[in-house]
Motif scaffolding. Structure first.
Motif, PDB file in Angstrom:
ATOM      1  N   PRO A  46       0.804  -1.216   0.000  1.00 35.20           N
ATOM      2  CA  PRO A  46       0.000   0.000   0.000  1.00 35.20           C
ATOM      3  C   PRO A  46       0.846   1.279   0.000  1.00 35.20           C
ATOM      4  CG  PRO A  46      -0.021  -0.989   2.177  1.00 35.20           C
ATOM      5  CD  PRO A  46       0.752  -1.911   1.288  1.00 35.20           C
ATOM      6  N   THR A  47       2.158   1.118   0.113  1.00 35.62           N
ATOM      7  CA  THR A  47       3.041   2.284   0.156  1.00 35.62           C
ATOM      8  C   THR A  47       4.357   1.952  -0.551  1.00 35.62           C
ATOM      9  OG1 THR A  47       4.014   3.939   1.639  1.00 35.62           O
ATOM     10  CG2 THR A  47       4.094   1.663   2.382  1.00 35.62           C
ATOM     11  N   ASP A  48       5.115   2.967  -0.876  1.00 36.41           N
ATOM     12  CA  ASP A  48       6.446   2.748  -1.441  1.00 36.41           C
ATOM     13  C   ASP A  48       7.322   2.067  -0.397  1.00 36.41           C
ATOM     14  OD1 ASP A  48       5.598   4.117  -3.690  1.00 36.41           O
ATOM     15  OD2 ASP A  48       6.737   5.946  -3.250  1.00 36.41           O
ATOM     16  N   THR A  49       8.153   1.125  -0.842  1.00 37.04           N
ATOM     17  CA  THR A  49       9.120   0.475   0.036  1.00 37.04           C
ATOM     18  C   THR A  49      10.481   0.519  -0.652  1.00 37.04           C
ATOM     19  OG1 THR A  49       8.869  -1.744  -0.900  1.00 37.04           O
ATOM     20  CG2 THR A  49       7.343  -1.131   0.875  1.00 37.04           C
ATOM     21  N   HIS A  50      11.527   0.090   0.054  1.00 35.76           N
ATOM     22  CA  HIS A  50      12.859   0.074  -0.550  1.00 35.76           C
ATOM     23  C   HIS A  50      12.949  -0.936  -1.692  1.00 35.76           C
ATOM     24  CE1 HIS A  50      13.032  -2.939   2.671  1.00 35.76           C
ATOM     25  NE2 HIS A  50      13.857  -3.585   1.880  1.00 35.76           N
ATOM     26  N   SER A  51      11.967  -1.853  -1.792  1.00 35.60           N
ATOM     27  CA  SER A  51      11.999  -2.850  -2.858  1.00 35.60           C
ATOM     28  C   SER A  51      11.074  -2.514  -4.023  1.00 35.60           C
ATOM     29  CB  SER A  51      11.652  -4.225  -2.309  1.00 35.60           C
ATOM     30  OG  SER A  51      10.343  -4.234  -1.781  1.00 35.60           O
ATOM     31  N   GLY A  52      10.273  -1.450  -3.904  1.00 37.20           N
ATOM     32  CA  GLY A  52       9.401  -1.098  -5.016  1.00 37.20           C
ATOM     33  C   GLY A  52       8.383  -0.029  -4.665  1.00 37.20           C
ATOM     34  N   PRO A  53       7.724   0.487  -5.696  1.00 37.39           N
ATOM     35  CA  PRO A  53       6.728   1.535  -5.467  1.00 37.39           C
ATOM     36  C   PRO A  53       5.414   0.979  -4.933  1.00 37.39           C
ATOM     37  CG  PRO A  53       6.844   1.008  -7.798  1.00 37.39           C
ATOM     38  CD  PRO A  53       7.912   0.198  -7.109  1.00 37.39           C
ATOM     39  N   SER A  54       4.585   1.876  -4.458  1.00 35.59           N
ATOM     40  CA  SER A  54       3.241   1.541  -4.006  1.00 35.59           C
ATOM     41  C   SER A  54       2.525   0.734  -5.090  1.00 35.59           C
ATOM     42  CB  SER A  54       2.488   2.839  -3.720  1.00 35.59           C
ATOM     43  OG  SER A  54       1.142   2.578  -3.432  1.00 35.59           O
ATOM     44  N   ASP A  55       1.770  -0.252  -4.690  1.00 33.09           N
ATOM     45  CA  ASP A  55       0.964  -1.118  -5.550  1.00 33.09           C
ATOM     46  C   ASP A  55       1.785  -2.186  -6.288  1.00 33.09           C
ATOM     47  OD1 ASP A  55      -1.694  -1.869  -6.193  1.00 33.09           O
ATOM     48  OD2 ASP A  55      -1.387  -1.129  -8.231  1.00 33.09           O
ATOM     49  N   SER A  56       3.092  -2.252  -6.043  1.00 33.74           N
ATOM     50  CA  SER A  56       3.876  -3.344  -6.644  1.00 33.74           C
ATOM     51  C   SER A  56       3.735  -4.582  -5.761  1.00 33.74           C
ATOM     52  CB  SER A  56       5.345  -2.951  -6.797  1.00 33.74           C
ATOM     53  OG  SER A  56       5.935  -2.695  -5.551  1.00 33.74           O
ATOM     54  N   VAL A  57       3.936  -5.761  -6.361  1.00 32.81           N
ATOM     55  CA  VAL A  57       3.827  -7.006  -5.606  1.00 32.81           C
ATOM     56  C   VAL A  57       4.951  -7.063  -4.580  1.00 32.81           C
ATOM     57  CG1 VAL A  57       3.933  -9.526  -5.737  1.00 32.81           C
ATOM     58  CG2 VAL A  57       2.670  -8.254  -7.473  1.00 32.81           C
ATOM     59  N   LEU A  58       4.567  -7.145  -3.309  1.00 29.22           N
ATOM     60  CA  LEU A  58       5.547  -7.245  -2.229  1.00 29.22           C
ATOM     61  C   LEU A  58       5.768  -8.707  -1.846  1.00 29.22           C
ATOM     62  CD1 LEU A  58       7.397  -5.754  -0.267  1.00 29.22           C
ATOM     63  CD2 LEU A  58       5.461  -5.595   1.315  1.00 29.22           C
ATOM     64  N   THR A  59       4.680  -9.474  -1.733  1.00 26.47           N
ATOM     65  CA  THR A  59       4.805 -10.894  -1.409  1.00 26.47           C
ATOM     66  C   THR A  59       3.904 -11.731  -2.305  1.00 26.47           C
ATOM     67  OG1 THR A  59       3.093 -10.844   0.309  1.00 26.47           O
ATOM     68  CG2 THR A  59       5.382 -10.486   1.014  1.00 26.47           C
ATOM     69  N   VAL A  60       4.337 -12.966  -2.518  1.00 24.16           N
ATOM     70  CA  VAL A  60       3.557 -13.962  -3.245  1.00 24.16           C
ATOM     71  C   VAL A  60       3.482 -15.188  -2.348  1.00 24.16           C
ATOM     72  CG1 VAL A  60       3.412 -15.395  -5.310  1.00 24.16           C
ATOM     73  CG2 VAL A  60       4.455 -13.129  -5.449  1.00 24.16           C
ATOM     74  N   ASP A  61       2.280 -15.600  -1.989  1.00 23.91           N
ATOM     75  CA  ASP A  61       2.085 -16.840  -1.238  1.00 23.91           C
ATOM     76  C   ASP A  61       1.860 -17.946  -2.255  1.00 23.91           C
ATOM     77  OD1 ASP A  61       2.200 -15.661   1.313  1.00 23.91           O
ATOM     78  OD2 ASP A  61       0.093 -15.113   1.225  1.00 23.91           O
ATOM     79  N   PHE A  62       2.648 -19.018  -2.140  1.00 21.85           N
ATOM     80  CA  PHE A  62       2.495 -20.116  -3.084  1.00 21.85           C
ATOM     81  C   PHE A  62       2.717 -21.445  -2.381  1.00 21.85           C
ATOM     82  CE2 PHE A  62       6.851 -18.642  -3.294  1.00 21.85           C
ATOM     83  CZ  PHE A  62       7.656 -19.763  -3.494  1.00 21.85           C
ATOM     84  N   THR A  63       2.223 -22.494  -3.004  1.00 23.25           N
ATOM     85  CA  THR A  63       2.331 -23.845  -2.482  1.00 23.25           C
ATOM     86  C   THR A  63       3.096 -24.682  -3.482  1.00 23.25           C
ATOM     87  OG1 THR A  63       0.255 -23.661  -1.271  1.00 23.25           O
ATOM     88  CG2 THR A  63       0.996 -25.887  -1.781  1.00 23.25           C
ATOM     89  N   LEU A  64       4.110 -25.415  -2.980  1.00 21.61           N
ATOM     90  CA  LEU A  64       4.866 -26.375  -3.794  1.00 21.61           C
ATOM     91  C   LEU A  64       4.678 -27.753  -3.186  1.00 21.61           C
ATOM     92  CD1 LEU A  64       8.321 -24.605  -4.348  1.00 21.61           C
ATOM     93  CD2 LEU A  64       6.382 -24.736  -5.916  1.00 21.61           C
ATOM     94  N   ALA A  65       4.063 -28.646  -3.950  1.00 25.58           N
ATOM     95  CA  ALA A  65       3.837 -30.017  -3.489  1.00 25.58           C
ATOM     96  C   ALA A  65       3.229 -30.042  -2.086  1.00 25.58           C
ATOM     97  CB  ALA A  65       5.134 -30.823  -3.540  1.00 25.58           C
ATOM     98  N   GLY A  66       2.276 -29.154  -1.849  1.00 27.44           N
ATOM     99  CA  GLY A  66       1.568 -29.120  -0.577  1.00 27.44           C
ATOM    100  C   GLY A  66       2.219 -28.277   0.512  1.00 27.44           C
TER     101      GLY A  66
END
Length: 161
Positions: free
Chosen positions: A38-58
């Motif tokens: 929701p805000t600018d961070t040192h890794s990217g601007p506001s609205d950029s993907v900060l985290t991705v939750d994913f599942t690998l083989a459960g």
């Protein structure tokens, strides 16, 4: 349900790309959600993907776009257990695209994350009750980059390479 402990993998802006690639490797894998900052961070601007939750083989993971400060090392690796040579070859070739092969079935992918491509047959052979057979299998594995199941079996059985 979420795991009580979820490994978080630190990426430099390409967590989404990495997660999409990883879920293509093994069954029972998928992207669960993406969190946009929701805000600018040192890794990217506001609205950029900060985290991705994913599942690998459960198993659940989080990919974090944390920036360039931290890199992966071989001190942490992930094993992919493969049922046959076809699966070993498919996963190995996918990870090798932009990656780097290492000894004994280990491979570093294009993001620097280290994987161990482990045929279940390898584990059976190196745990064989015949200690001489297990030793031959282990010594054979130690000479390989990508694990060759047929070659392991030949060597384990005392056949010349």
């Amino acid at each position: 349900m979420k795991n009580k402990i979820t490994p978080c993998l630190w990426f430099d802006g390409d967590a989404e790309e990495a997660a999409e690639f990883y879920v293509s490797l093994v069954p029972d894998s998928r992207i669960e959600s993406k969190f946009r900052s929701p805000t600018d961070t040192h890794s990217g601007p506001s609205d950029s993907v900060l985290t991705v939750d994913f599942t690998l083989a459960g198993q659940r993971y989080v990919g974090l776009n944390g920036g360039p400060m931290f890199k992966f090392s071989e001190a942490v690796s992930f094993q992919i257990h493969c049922d046959n040579q076809e699966e070993v070859d498919r996963v190995w070739d996918a990870l090798l695209d932009g990656g780097q092969p290492m000894a004994c079935g280990w491979i570093k992918d294009r993001w620097g994350l280290t994987w161990q491509i482990v045929p279940t047959r390898l584990l059976e052979l190196i745990n064989d009750p015949d200690s001489a057979k297990a030793k031959r299998a282990m010594e054979s594995m130690m000479t390989m980059m990508k694990i060759d199941i047929a070659e392991l079996e030949k060597t384990a059985n005392g056949e010349k390479a």
